[in-house]
Design a protein around this motif. Structure first.
Motif, PDB file in Angstrom:
ATOM      1  N   PRO B 322     -49.195  79.973-113.159  1.00 54.04           N
ATOM      2  CA  PRO B 322     -49.637  80.624-111.857  1.00 54.04           C
ATOM      3  C   PRO B 322     -48.598  80.102-110.638  1.00 54.04           C
ATOM      4  CG  PRO B 322     -51.477  79.208-111.817  1.00 54.04           C
ATOM      5  CD  PRO B 322     -50.456  79.056-113.270  1.00 54.04           C
ATOM      6  N   GLY B 323     -47.784  79.234-110.629  1.00 53.42           N
ATOM      7  CA  GLY B 323     -47.187  78.644-109.699  1.00 53.42           C
ATOM      8  C   GLY B 323     -48.263  77.837-108.650  1.00 53.42           C
ATOM      9  N   TYR B 324     -47.941  77.352-107.766  1.00 57.57           N
ATOM     10  CA  TYR B 324     -48.604  76.509-107.155  1.00 57.57           C
ATOM     11  C   TYR B 324     -48.523  76.109-105.728  1.00 57.57           C
ATOM     12  CZ  TYR B 324     -51.843  72.363-106.625  1.00 57.57           C
ATOM     13  OH  TYR B 324     -52.705  71.454-106.575  1.00 57.57           O
ATOM     14  N   ASN B 325     -49.480  76.584-104.907  1.00 57.99           N
ATOM     15  CA  ASN B 325     -49.158  76.500-103.458  1.00 57.99           C
ATOM     16  C   ASN B 325     -49.161  75.098-102.697  1.00 57.99           C
ATOM     17  OD1 ASN B 325     -51.824  75.466-102.730  1.00 57.99           O
ATOM     18  ND2 ASN B 325     -52.732  77.353-102.409  1.00 57.99           N
ATOM     19  N   ALA B 326     -49.244  74.203-103.678  1.00 57.61           N
ATOM     20  CA  ALA B 326     -48.862  72.716-103.294  1.00 57.61           C
ATOM     21  C   ALA B 326     -49.934  72.287-102.195  1.00 57.61           C
ATOM     22  CB  ALA B 326     -47.654  72.481-102.738  1.00 57.61           C
ATOM     23  N   ALA B 327     -51.168  72.756-102.469  1.00 57.03           N
ATOM     24  CA  ALA B 327     -52.262  72.243-101.562  1.00 57.03           C
ATOM     25  C   ALA B 327     -52.788  70.716-101.978  1.00 57.03           C
ATOM     26  CB  ALA B 327     -53.605  73.082-101.486  1.00 57.03           C
ATOM     27  N   THR B 328     -52.790  69.853-101.332  1.00 58.22           N
ATOM     28  CA  THR B 328     -53.053  68.688-101.450  1.00 58.22           C
ATOM     29  C   THR B 328     -53.929  67.706-100.467  1.00 58.22           C
ATOM     30  OG1 THR B 328     -52.195  66.446-102.076  1.00 58.22           O
ATOM     31  CG2 THR B 328     -50.687  67.780-101.201  1.00 58.22           C
ATOM     32  N   LYS B 329     -54.757  67.158-100.959  1.00 56.15           N
ATOM     33  CA  LYS B 329     -55.817  66.500-100.053  1.00 56.15           C
ATOM     34  C   LYS B 329     -55.955  64.811-100.517  1.00 56.15           C
ATOM     35  CE  LYS B 329     -60.173  67.961-100.150  1.00 56.15           C
ATOM     36  NZ  LYS B 329     -61.648  68.619-100.041  1.00 56.15           N
ATOM     37  N   LEU B 330     -55.731  63.983 -99.459  1.00 59.44           N
ATOM     38  CA  LEU B 330     -55.642  62.615-100.124  1.00 59.44           C
ATOM     39  C   LEU B 330     -55.913  61.629 -99.072  1.00 59.44           C
ATOM     40  CD1 LEU B 330     -52.280  61.362-100.178  1.00 59.44           C
ATOM     41  CD2 LEU B 330     -52.398  63.603-100.334  1.00 59.44           C
ATOM     42  N   LYS B 331     -56.305  60.534 -99.447  1.00 63.19           N
ATOM     43  CA  LYS B 331     -56.602  59.557 -98.512  1.00 63.19           C
ATOM     44  C   LYS B 331     -55.603  58.490 -98.717  1.00 63.19           C
ATOM     45  CE  LYS B 331     -60.916  57.643 -96.658  1.00 63.19           C
ATOM     46  NZ  LYS B 331     -61.539  58.930 -96.442  1.00 63.19           N
ATOM     47  N   LEU B 332     -54.676  58.288 -97.623  1.00 57.75           N
ATOM     48  CA  LEU B 332     -53.630  57.359 -97.563  1.00 57.75           C
ATOM     49  C   LEU B 332     -54.264  56.172 -96.957  1.00 57.75           C
ATOM     50  CD1 LEU B 332     -50.526  59.719 -97.132  1.00 57.75           C
ATOM     51  CD2 LEU B 332     -51.041  58.346 -99.178  1.00 57.75           C
ATOM     52  N   LEU B 333     -54.107  55.204 -97.216  1.00 58.88           N
ATOM     53  CA  LEU B 333     -54.458  53.785 -96.488  1.00 58.88           C
ATOM     54  C   LEU B 333     -55.447  54.129 -95.611  1.00 58.88           C
ATOM     55  CD1 LEU B 333     -50.764  53.084 -95.992  1.00 58.88           C
ATOM     56  CD2 LEU B 333     -52.427  51.312 -96.885  1.00 58.88           C
ATOM     57  N   GLY B 334     -56.785  54.987 -96.165  1.00 61.23           N
ATOM     58  CA  GLY B 334     -57.771  55.010 -95.264  1.00 61.23           C
ATOM     59  C   GLY B 334     -57.670  56.307 -94.481  1.00 61.23           C
ATOM     60  N   VAL B 335     -56.569  56.931 -94.255  1.00 59.48           N
ATOM     61  CA  VAL B 335     -56.578  58.041 -93.444  1.00 59.48           C
ATOM     62  C   VAL B 335     -56.566  59.586 -94.425  1.00 59.48           C
ATOM     63  CG1 VAL B 335     -55.042  59.194 -91.659  1.00 59.48           C
ATOM     64  CG2 VAL B 335     -54.953  56.869 -92.039  1.00 59.48           C
ATOM     65  N   ASP B 336     -57.457  60.509 -93.890  1.00 53.37           N
ATOM     66  CA  ASP B 336     -57.468  61.608 -94.761  1.00 53.37           C
ATOM     67  C   ASP B 336     -56.216  62.408 -94.200  1.00 53.37           C
ATOM     68  OD1 ASP B 336     -59.870  61.619 -96.157  1.00 53.37           O
ATOM     69  OD2 ASP B 336     -61.091  61.737 -94.459  1.00 53.37           O
ATOM     70  N   VAL B 337     -55.533  63.046 -95.491  1.00 56.91           N
ATOM     71  CA  VAL B 337     -54.577  63.922 -95.126  1.00 56.91           C
ATOM     72  C   VAL B 337     -54.427  64.885 -96.079  1.00 56.91           C
ATOM     73  CG1 VAL B 337     -51.723  64.123 -95.184  1.00 56.91           C
ATOM     74  CG2 VAL B 337     -52.969  61.774 -94.384  1.00 56.91           C
ATOM     75  N   GLY B 338     -54.262  66.381 -95.481  1.00 62.52           N
ATOM     76  CA  GLY B 338     -54.291  67.372 -96.306  1.00 62.52           C
ATOM     77  C   GLY B 338     -53.042  68.294 -95.869  1.00 62.52           C
ATOM     78  N   SER B 339     -52.425  68.759 -96.975  1.00 57.72           N
ATOM     79  CA  SER B 339     -51.269  69.534 -96.785  1.00 57.72           C
ATOM     80  C   SER B 339     -51.272  70.790 -97.695  1.00 57.72           C
ATOM     81  CB  SER B 339     -49.977  68.670 -97.296  1.00 57.72           C
ATOM     82  OG  SER B 339     -48.906  69.525 -97.406  1.00 57.72           O
ATOM     83  N   ILE B 340     -51.208  71.950 -97.061  1.00 64.05           N
ATOM     84  CA  ILE B 340     -51.118  72.997 -97.745  1.00 64.05           C
ATOM     85  C   ILE B 340     -49.870  74.051 -97.344  1.00 64.05           C
ATOM     86  CG2 ILE B 340     -52.501  75.212 -97.848  1.00 64.05           C
ATOM     87  CD1 ILE B 340     -54.731  73.660 -96.566  1.00 64.05           C
ATOM     88  N   GLY B 341     -49.102  74.257 -98.628  1.00 65.51           N
ATOM     89  CA  GLY B 341     -48.013  75.140 -98.344  1.00 65.51           C
ATOM     90  C   GLY B 341     -47.089  74.597 -97.535  1.00 65.51           C
ATOM     91  N   ASP B 342     -46.288  75.046 -97.018  1.00 64.72           N
ATOM     92  CA  ASP B 342     -45.237  74.485 -96.133  1.00 64.72           C
ATOM     93  C   ASP B 342     -45.532  74.722 -94.609  1.00 64.72           C
ATOM     94  OD1 ASP B 342     -42.931  73.602 -94.976  1.00 64.72           O
ATOM     95  OD2 ASP B 342     -41.378  75.354 -96.071  1.00 64.72           O
ATOM     96  N   ALA B 343     -45.532  73.517 -94.136  1.00 63.29           N
ATOM     97  CA  ALA B 343     -46.023  73.525 -92.547  1.00 63.29           C
ATOM     98  C   ALA B 343     -44.802  73.008 -91.710  1.00 63.29           C
ATOM     99  CB  ALA B 343     -47.292  72.837 -92.115  1.00 63.29           C
ATOM    100  N   VAL B 344     -43.853  72.670 -92.423  1.00 66.38           N
ATOM    101  CA  VAL B 344     -42.669  71.852 -91.686  1.00 66.38           C
ATOM    102  C   VAL B 344     -41.584  73.033 -91.468  1.00 66.38           C
ATOM    103  CG1 VAL B 344     -41.151  69.914 -92.034  1.00 66.38           C
ATOM    104  CG2 VAL B 344     -43.402  69.988 -93.187  1.00 66.38           C
ATOM    105  N   VAL B 345     -41.903  74.113 -91.872  1.00 67.85           N
ATOM    106  CA  VAL B 345     -40.727  75.144 -91.455  1.00 67.85           C
ATOM    107  C   VAL B 345     -40.766  75.186 -89.882  1.00 67.85           C
ATOM    108  CG1 VAL B 345     -40.581  76.441 -93.581  1.00 67.85           C
ATOM    109  CG2 VAL B 345     -42.252  77.095 -91.986  1.00 67.85           C
ATOM    110  N   GLU B 346     -39.689  75.912 -89.362  1.00 65.96           N
ATOM    111  CA  GLU B 346     -39.526  76.199 -87.804  1.00 65.96           C
ATOM    112  C   GLU B 346     -38.485  77.505 -87.885  1.00 65.96           C
ATOM    113  OE1 GLU B 346     -38.231  72.755 -86.039  1.00 65.96           O
ATOM    114  OE2 GLU B 346     -40.374  71.639 -86.115  1.00 65.96           O
ATOM    115  N   GLY B 347     -38.756  77.834 -86.756  1.00 63.70           N
ATOM    116  CA  GLY B 347     -37.694  79.015 -86.665  1.00 63.70           C
ATOM    117  C   GLY B 347     -38.394  80.326 -85.946  1.00 63.70           C
ATOM    118  N   GLU B 348     -37.782  81.408 -85.722  1.00 66.89           N
ATOM    119  CA  GLU B 348     -38.276  82.429 -84.894  1.00 66.89           C
ATOM    120  C   GLU B 348     -39.118  83.273 -85.706  1.00 66.89           C
ATOM    121  OE1 GLU B 348     -35.186  84.673 -83.124  1.00 66.89           O
ATOM    122  OE2 GLU B 348     -34.735  83.110 -81.858  1.00 66.89           O
TER     123      GLU B 348
END
Lengths: 126, 830
Positions: B322-348
């Motif tokens: 089905p493809g994948y929206n790359a939602a990932t949730k993890l604990k890195l060195l004790g810190v909760d980090v969640g990333s869904i899709g692409d939140a790094v894009v910028e622009g108008e």
């Protein structure tokens, strides 16, 4: 798996109803009175509730608090006469009328329209 | 996809399949194919010396795990299913037309189908000096073991790469006790997932652990003569370190396919279609070596979906990736980090919203398309509460709400002071609850809403209610004891009404005595419990299922990820090896996490809703009964081995425990009931911490009641001494029915004892018949005991009930939102 055929609307149906993008999800007999059933609509899971003989409501199935797909298993009730559901995990309650979180802070639910015709259950965007 | 295509057809053919690679994705492929085509002859070749293991949790090896804990499947599984493992031998050449592979040792392997699951290799930056001892990649168990033994001699360590894997490697070095520096070429940590602000927050949290993070840092060479002594940076500075671990991204291992003429993507990766077919007929590629729609997926979840897609295709079924929206949730060195899709894009063409509480370590950002308002991505640091909602929204493609802030839950305020925390889940202190009462809250629901106390696990409900009542009394306000908005009665009052008027349905009850509404999550289960205690019908027949909490409705305990636990009854914890084997077989077959409970039985966790009937079919057929662990009911009777084995035992504790458990099993009550029987005064069964505790004496049995473990432990009180076995049962009959009739909802016996008037009062009622109801109490218990049925056995015979046990009404597949990972060799919620 999910039928995408368009619902055959009767002539009196308003333009607004027609724009709801109805999807056929299951048969009426799949629903139990007083409780919820989970269906897939496109890639999204939706909890459909039969709150009385002829009244239906639908909301997202995923609990906004934990991300678990469980809301269709929640207990149906009312608050001041308006239908609500209690999440089975932590008993947070949500309005089935507008998806509001009745327990205070935290996420709300997306709601969907439900329509039953000729024993077939349809879910549409709201 | 049609319904028919989903049905698994028994295979009449037995194709042979060669899997090149033996990682996690290869293992999932074998598992799926074995399920679909049990007759398939599978051979799996891997260059590593061991069977597939969980690479995601490699860093666990630094904090106490051993390699065996990480196995994907036990070795016996491969034997059992005829999967041949060729390990420690690398495939060096492929002939796609002949579906033939040649290994380094000269073996030639041929099959009908070829599946490439060659994975990826860590990208090792071409730094001069990287052949010095002390320089490592971070990818395999062998790498980890080498890092561990070398690292033990070091004081300082350096990780090249601040991505997901790099931070995992940094955790590994921290666990080894090294002072650790992370070197990242980009201007932020996890550059593919995080923006500047999120990276800054993560950086600060990681630095708080003593890790040095250097961004925009360019390394030039490994420093050292005979071994690694540090990393030389552009500009000449040397960062000291006796070990350097490189984890700067991955490269697909596509060289075999490339050399054999299979089509590649422009920048590498084996090109595949939705069924994971490559350009060569009869050859599939899955996992990190595969390029699907221009994407290499470096996470395990999409790899698993690919494995399933390929296995279905080979079995002649269709389940496209089905493809994948790359939602990932993890604990890195004790810190909760969640990333869904692409939140790094910028622009108008995009808009975003950021909620940030730097002091609390919380940062949340969502990005949506300006034109369609469809969610494009999100990043969450420190507070993952909106994660589920956001991934569902991204999946649906629907627009973000008019006020996107509603998607991000505001973080709760509150300043620490010296008053005690009442609610641990939500971190709510006493003063806040008292203030809420002063501001007008007069019911638990209102306090929940205003303070969030008790909206987590709920274990503080009694403490909060107690505080509420106390404060209301201090203010001279009459305490409202209404059950809920639908009934102005207490549970005990409703019990009496139902009993005297013979009310057997919720509709009757709410119309005659309530407000005529739909009821709610409070009154409906109370009514169901009262009906079960009074009239004894099957809990989910006769329209009663809609009253039950999901635990009772599906006869299993719901767990945090929406799966269920299965607990068969093991009276008094006594079990034969034969029955133990049945439990082991069922657990292995359905991959259930297995744990011994505190009540001397075995909990099987992780069952999907649709698996419950077949699991219980096997257990019931082997002679097990429901353990009622899902019910407010008698749970278990704990016991020691008693006089049968113990040299100190004076009575047969196991015998009495079994008699008690068999008598009271399944009886519904206002709250759960725990029992124990000890065979002598040493009290090994801890009976004085139970609702009903029986302790052996030289002359018979002492009966203790109303003890409690849990949140507020309390010793049981001695009710009566030196009873015979039949006297014990008669007194317990009276005691239990009196409690069931009179206790408020969710009130354990210890609290009830205070409310009803203390031990003297109870002694009067159950021993001296001070209310003249003893005969009635006994008769009522007799009815309940006679009416016992194994709820699962009954359910399995009722097609109407079984129909409810499926994930979707319109799709036979399991719920894709339920995922698992592996911990200490067992499946746990991902």
């Amino acid at each position: 798996m999910e039928t995408t055929e368009t619902m055959a609307l009767d002539a009196t149906a308003s333009r607004e109803t027609a724009s709801l993008d109805w999807t056929r999800v299951c048969d009426l007999e799949d629903l139990t009175r007083g409780s919820g059933t989970c269906v897939r609509r496109g890639g999204v899971q939706v909890a459909v509730f039969r709150i009385s003989e002829s009244e239906f409501r639908a909301v997202q199935n995923v609990c906004p608090h934990t991300g678990a797909p469980v809301l269709h298993q929640g207990l149906v009730g009312d608050h001041g006469g308006a239908a609500k559901v209690a999440c089975p995990l932590h008993k947070r309650t949500y309005s089935l009328e507008n998806g509001h979180n009745l327990s205070g802070e935290g996420g709300e639910l997306r709601t969907y329209s439900v329509r039953v015709a000729d024993g077939i259950v349809w879910v549409g965007t709201r | 996809m049609s319904m028919e295509a989903e049905t698994i057809r028994p295979s009449t053919t037995s194709p042979s399949v060669l899997v090149v690679g033996a990682g996690m994705v290869a293992s999932r492929f074998c598992e799926t194919l074995v399920e679909l085509l049990p007759a398939a002859k599978i051979t799996m070749v891997g260059e590593e010396p061991r069977s597939p293991y969980d690479r995601v949790h490699l860093s666990g090896l630094f904090s106490g795990k051993v390699p065996g804990d990480l196995e994907m499947l036990p070795n016996a599984w491969y034997q059992e299913h005829g999967v041949e493992l060729v390990l420690g031998d690398r495939v060096v050449a492929l002939d796609p037309a002949a579906r033939c592979a040649t290994t380094a040792s000269g073996r030639k392997l041929t099959a009908d189908h070829l599946v490439l699951a060659t994975g990826s290799a860590p990208f090792v930056p071409p730094l001069p000096g990287r052949d010095l001892p002390g320089f490592f990649a971070y990818r395999t168990i062998e790498d980890v073991e080498a890092i561990k033994s070398w690292g033990a001699k070091c004081k300082e360590g350096i990780v090249i790469g601040g991505g997901l894997l790099g931070l995992e490697a940094a955790k590994a070095l921290v666990d080894l006790g090294l002072s650790t520096t992370v070197i990242e070429f980009a201007s932020r940590l996890m550059p593919r997932q995080l923006d500047e602000a999120a990276s800054a927050l993560l950086k600060r949290s990681i630095e708080a652990l003593g890790v040095v993070v250097r961004l925009d840092a360019r390394s030039e060479a490994i420093a050292g003569e005979e071994r690694v002594e540090g990393l030389r940076m552009a500009g000449g500075e040397i960062v000291p370190g006796q070990i350097v671990v490189a984890s700067a991204g991955i490269r697909p291992r596509d060289e075999l396919a490339k050399a054999s003429g299979i089509a590649m993507g422009e920048r590498g990766g084996i090109a595949v279609d939705d069924s994971m077919r490559t350009s060569a007929p009869g050859v599939w590629a899955i996992g990190e070596c595969a390029l699907h729609k221009g994407m290499i997926h470096g996470l395990v979840a999409p790899g698993f979906r690919m494995a399933e897609a390929a296995a279905h295709d080979i079995a002649g079924l269709s389940r496209p990736f089905p493809g994948y929206n790359a939602a990932t949730k993890l604990k890195l060195l004790g810190v909760d980090v969640g990333s869904i899709g692409d939140a790094v894009v910028e622009g108008e063409t995009f808009e975003d919203l950021v909620v940030s509480h730097p002091r609390k370590g919380i940062y949340q950002k969502i990005v949506w398309k300006t034109s369609t308002r469809a969610l494009h991505g999100a990043v969450l640091v420190g507070d993952l509460e909106p994660f589920g909602e956001l991934s569902a929204l991204l999946e649906s493609g629907e627009p973000v709400p008019d006020d996107p802030r509603t998607l991000l839950a505001p973080a709760s305020a509150g300043s620490p002071s010296d008053d005690p925390i009442i609610c641990n889940c939500e971190n709510v202190r006493r003063s806040k609850i008292v203030a809420a009462v002063d501001a007008g809250c007069s019911a638990l629901g209102e306090i929940k809403k205003s303070t969030r106390a008790c909206s987590g696990c709920g274990s503080c409900a009694q403490a909060v209610t107690g505080l509420l009542h106390k404060r209301l009394a201090e203010k001279g306000i009459t305490v409202n004891k209404s059950l809920c908005e639908h009934f102005p009665h207490t549970r005990a009052e409703l019990f009496d009404l139902c009993w005297k008027e013979g009310i057997k349905s919720f509709q009757d009850l709410v119309e005659k005595h309530g407000n005529g509404g739909l009821g709610c999550e409070i009154c409906k289960p109370v009514a169901a419990s009262i009906f079960a205690s009074l009239w004894n019908g099957h809990v989910i027949s006769g329209g009663r299922d809609a009253l039950q909490d999901s635990n009772d409705r599906f006869l299993a305990n719901i767990q945090k990820n929406g799966t269920y636990s299965v607990i068969p009854r093991i009276p008094a914890g006594e079990i034969t090896p034969k029955k133990l084997r049945v439990i082991a077989d069922v657990a292995a077959k359905y991959e259930l996490y297995t744990k011994i409970t505190g009540g001397q039985r075995i909990d099987l966790l992780g069952a999907r809703l649709e698996q419950l009937p077949s699991i219980w079919r096997e257990l019931v057929d082997a002679g097990f009964e429901s353990g009622h662990a899902y019910a407010k009911s008698v749970r278990t009777v704990k016991s020691c081995v008693g006089s049968t084995w113990c040299r100190f035992g004076v009575q047969d504790a196991v015998g009495l425990a079994i008699a008690i458990e068999e008598r009271y099993k399944g009886i519904r009550s206002p709250h759960k009931l725990k029992f124990a029987v000890s065979g002598c005064a040493r009290e090994c069964a801890e009976a004085q911490g139970k609702d009903v505790g029986v302790i052996a004496t030289e002359k018979g049995w002492n009966l203790f009641v109303c003890g409690n473990g849990g949140m507020k432990p309390r010793h049981a009180e001695l009710l009566v001494q030196d009873l015979s076995e039949s006297e014990v049962l008669r007194i317990v009959d009276r005691f239990l029915v009196y409690y069931i009739r009179t206790a408020d909802r969710l009130t354990r016996t210890s609290v009830w004892l205070d409310e009803i008037g203390g031990i003297e009062h109870v002694r009067g009622v159950v021993l001296e018949d001070s209310l003249g109801i003893a005969a009635q109490l006994e008769a009522q218990m007799e009815d309940l005991v006679k009416g016992f049925q194994c709820e699962w056995k009954t359910a399995l015979e009722n097609p109407d009930i079984l129909r409810r046990f499926k994930a979707f009404a319109n799709d036979p597949r399991p719920n894709p939102a339920i995922c698992f990972s592996t911990e200490r060799g067992q499946r746990v919620p991902a």
